[in-house]
Design a protein around this motif. Structure first.
Motif, PDB file in Angstrom:
ATOM      1  N   ALA A   1       1.892  12.740   1.335  1.00  0.00           N
ATOM      2  CA  ALA A   1       0.601  12.766   2.034  1.00  0.00           C
ATOM      3  C   ALA A   1      -0.284  11.612   1.573  1.00  0.00           C
ATOM      4  N   ALA A   2      -0.209  11.268   0.279  1.00  0.00           N
ATOM      5  CA  ALA A   2      -0.988  10.130  -0.230  1.00  0.00           C
ATOM      6  C   ALA A   2      -0.567   8.853   0.490  1.00  0.00           C
ATOM      7  N   LEU A   3       0.749   8.696   0.693  1.00  0.00           N
ATOM      8  CA  LEU A   3       1.264   7.519   1.413  1.00  0.00           C
ATOM      9  C   LEU A   3       0.724   7.487   2.835  1.00  0.00           C
ATOM     10  N   VAL A   4       0.786   8.635   3.524  1.00  0.00           N
ATOM     11  CA  VAL A   4       0.327   8.670   4.920  1.00  0.00           C
ATOM     12  C   VAL A   4      -1.157   8.322   5.008  1.00  0.00           C
ATOM     13  N   ILE A   5      -1.954   8.938   4.129  1.00  0.00           N
ATOM     14  CA  ILE A   5      -3.402   8.711   4.192  1.00  0.00           C
ATOM     15  C   ILE A   5      -3.736   7.264   3.828  1.00  0.00           C
ATOM     16  N   ALA A   6      -3.040   6.702   2.840  1.00  0.00           N
ATOM     17  CA  ALA A   6      -3.285   5.313   2.458  1.00  0.00           C
ATOM     18  C   ALA A   6      -2.983   4.374   3.626  1.00  0.00           C
ATOM     19  N   LEU A   7      -1.876   4.627   4.331  1.00  0.00           N
ATOM     20  CA  LEU A   7      -1.506   3.738   5.438  1.00  0.00           C
ATOM     21  C   LEU A   7      -2.401   3.953   6.654  1.00  0.00           C
ATOM     22  N   VAL A   8      -2.870   5.195   6.857  1.00  0.00           N
ATOM     23  CA  VAL A   8      -3.848   5.424   7.930  1.00  0.00           C
ATOM     24  C   VAL A   8      -5.134   4.653   7.610  1.00  0.00           C
ATOM     25  N   GLY A   9      -5.536   4.677   6.324  1.00  0.00           N
ATOM     26  CA  GLY A   9      -6.699   3.889   5.894  1.00  0.00           C
ATOM     27  C   GLY A   9      -6.488   2.410   6.181  1.00  0.00           C
ATOM     28  N   LEU A  10      -5.281   1.898   5.865  1.00  0.00           N
ATOM     29  CA  LEU A  10      -4.965   0.493   6.136  1.00  0.00           C
ATOM     30  C   LEU A  10      -5.047   0.194   7.632  1.00  0.00           C
TER      31      LEU A  10
ATOM     32  N   VAL B   1       0.833  -1.203   0.000  1.00  0.00           N
ATOM     33  CA  VAL B   1       0.000   0.000   0.000  1.00  0.00           C
ATOM     34  C   VAL B   1       0.873   1.260   0.000  1.00  0.00           C
ATOM     35  N   GLY B   2       1.919   1.255   0.834  1.00  0.00           N
ATOM     36  CA  GLY B   2       2.774   2.430   0.963  1.00  0.00           C
ATOM     37  C   GLY B   2       3.505   2.749  -0.328  1.00  0.00           C
ATOM     38  N   VAL B   3       4.156   1.753  -0.896  1.00  0.00           N
ATOM     39  CA  VAL B   3       4.907   1.995  -2.137  1.00  0.00           C
ATOM     40  C   VAL B   3       3.945   2.398  -3.252  1.00  0.00           C
ATOM     41  N   GLY B   4       2.821   1.710  -3.333  1.00  0.00           N
ATOM     42  CA  GLY B   4       1.841   2.026  -4.381  1.00  0.00           C
ATOM     43  C   GLY B   4       1.324   3.452  -4.256  1.00  0.00           C
TER      44      GLY B   4
END
Lengths: 253, 302
Positions: free
Chosen positions: A157-166, A109-112
């Motif tokens: 920020a996209a990485l942070v939000i994606a990982l918070v979602g995860l 998720v993070g790399v993507g």
């Protein structure tokens, strides 16, 4: 570890929801392009004193919040799509080391999200530049060299939000629960916080996810320094993923 | 080899599994039998590291499952055929699971053929019937060619042809020297598949035995048909048997068939039929689990 990560990567690619989400991001890029084009056309028809009051016709303003939320949804779905139907038990029988499984999901998720978020950010900026052409400053965005930090911060920020979602997904095990929580955090809190007495209104808004990227790149000033913005981003990751990891390891699947 | 030792699993105040111990060794099909809610699935989930035991332990090949790096090569499990993401194609579902253990596409194609799903490989899992999903689950369990297999109610939802297939598969796997544990709440099913059975009720072990011993244990009486009912009856009663008459035939308890035949011969009485009768395994099972079922029904009715 490598095998489990490869499996997660394969899982993300073999469900349709991933492709729908990416398609929706492309759709919003198209919408942003249209808005940018209409704004520029309006600018062309306006008198110089009105022109000076225009905001930038940069599609990022529309595209990035939506794209970042889409990556948050993707992150949540990577966890919750396995809880809704019991697939998680099948997965944990194949890969019983739970922290390894979570780390594999974080990597994918993070790399993507980082790669695609940065790509979307650059694409939106480029579209803005193409649409506004050689028109001057307010309508056209910052020059590339000045915009660069903000473009990378959008990806981060996209990485942070994606990982918070995860993290929310692993914690709550429910798609609806994770998405509502993410929505409240990203979109409702900033709106409600405006009603708070100063200086708490700005303080609360400044720590919500969508405002962290611009503060980290220095594009938005007055509340958090870039270092503070980065620290808040890391705090989000530690809390969301830490709580998720604790629940994943402790609770029965 | 599966070892369950003093396993207890509590959910709040409910003891789903209560001090359960048993072993399953390689080379035979072990039937794991009990009424619904007896703790079979919970035990299997504990063996597979999905549920943490409240106390006690469950080991596979002497180890805790949750620590195994590539478990598919040691253990294959089918818990719930519906516990799959419906959006992937059958082949992609298996590829995802296989990849996590470093197993490649070639093996995926092999197991799809083995379970008879090669033709449906491209179909989305949600479009498969329950019977086909059971086959898909079996395919997943077989991916790593494991020595230990666990199946939770594998015949649920299968048509008669599928049931026969899975029976043959389980017997074949056991005959190859693998450890096979199959749960069911149907004694009739286990009677056709299992060599040994483990009967549980309310989370406790009720009986662990071979199928043959169980049949012997529930041997009931001997049915005797003779033209001289009254004569044979008095002979047998004099020999200490308890005898009753049912539909013109004698029902004899506490004498073996051979002894009855000897007595009849000694007294010159003709015997037309001599049939040792045992309770059906179904009856035996119901008798064994009666208490646990009754208790639960009473509790619900309260």
């Amino acid at each position: 570890m490598i095998d489990v990560t490869a499996s997660e990567w394969l899982k993300v690619r073999t469900v349709r929801s991933t492709w729908y989400l990416l398609l929706s991001v492309v759709g919003v890029l198209a919408l942003g392009t249209l808005i940018s084009y209409l704004m520029t056309a309006e600018w062309d028809r306006s008198t110089p004193d009105v022109q000076a009051a225009f905001a930038s016709a940069d599609p990022s303003v529309v595209v990035m919040p939506f794209a970042q939320f889409a990556f948050g949804v993707l992150g949540a779905l990577v966890a919750t799509s396995e809880y809704g139907n019991g697939m998680i038990r099948t997965v944990l029988v194949a890969a019983p080391r739970r922290l390894v499984l979570l780390v594999a999901k974080v990597v994918v998720v993070g790399v993507g999200a980082l790669a695609l978020g940065t790509a979307v950010s650059f694409a939106a900026y480029a579209i803005g530049k193409v649409v506004t052409g050689d028109r001057p400053a307010p309508i056209s965005g910052d020059p590339f060299s000045e915009a660069l930090p903000a473009l990378f911060a959008n990806g981060l920020a996209a990485l942070v939000i994606a990982l918070v979602g995860l993290g929310f997904g692993v914690l709550l095990r429910s798609t609806a629960g994770a998405l509502v929580t993410l929505c409240v955090l990203m979109f409702v809190v900033p709106v409600v916080a405006v009603l708070l007495p100063a200086p708490w209104n700005n303080r609360v808004v400044s720590v919500t996810p969508l405002y962290l990227g611009p503060q980290f790149s220095g594009q938005l000033t007055g509340q958090l320094t870039p270092a503070q913005a980065l620290a808040v981003m890391i705090a989000y990751l530690v809390v969301a993923l830490g709580a998720g990891a604790l629940v994943l390891v402790r609770r029965d699947a | 080899m599966i070892e369950v030792r003093e396993l207890t699993k509590r959910y709040g105040a409910v003891r789903a599994v209560d001090g359960l111990s048993f072993e399953v060794k390689p080379g035979y099909v072990a039937g794991f039998l009990g009424p619904n809610g007896a703790g079979k699935s919970t035990t299997m989930r504990a063996v597979l590291g999905l549920d943490a035991p409240t106390s006690g332990e469950a080991l596979v090949n002497g180890r805790r499952y949750a620590g195994i790096k590539r478990p598919m090569f040691e253990v294959g499990a089918l818990l719930d055929a519906n516990a799959v993401h419906g959006g992937r194609s059958a082949v992609n579902h298996l590829r995802c699971l296989a990849r996590s253990n470093g197993i490649g596409l070639k093996r995926v194609v092999e197991v799809l053929e083995q379970v008879g799903l090669a033709g449906a490989a491209k179909r989305r899992v949600s479009a498969l019937s329950l019977g086909m999903k059971q086959r898909l689950g079996v395919a997943a369990a077989l991916l790593g060619d494991p020595g230990v297999l666990l199946f939770d109610e594998p015949v649920n939802g299968l048509d008669p042809e599928g049931i026969r297939w899975i029976r043959g598969l389980m017997r074949g796997l056991a005959a190859e020297g693998r450890t096979v544990l199959v749960s069911s709440h149907l004694m009739s099913e286990m009677a056709l598949t299992a060599d040994r059975i483990i009967v549980v009720g309310r989370g406790r072990l009720i009986l662990e035995s071979s199928m043959r011993d169980l049949a012997d244990r529930f041997k009931r009486d001997v049915l005797v048909r003779t033209p001289d009912v009254a004569g044979l009856r008095s002979v047998l009663e004099n020999a200490g048997a308890s005898v009753s008459v049912d539909d013109g035939a004698l029902v004899v308890r506490s004498l073996e068939a051979a002894d009855i035949a000897d007595l009849a011969a000694r007294h010159g009485i003709a015997v037309h039929e001599l049939t040792p009768r045992s309770a059906t395994l179904e009856d035996a099972y119901l008798e064994l689990t009666e208490d646990s079922v009754e208790f639960r029904t009473a509790e619900v009715a309260r």
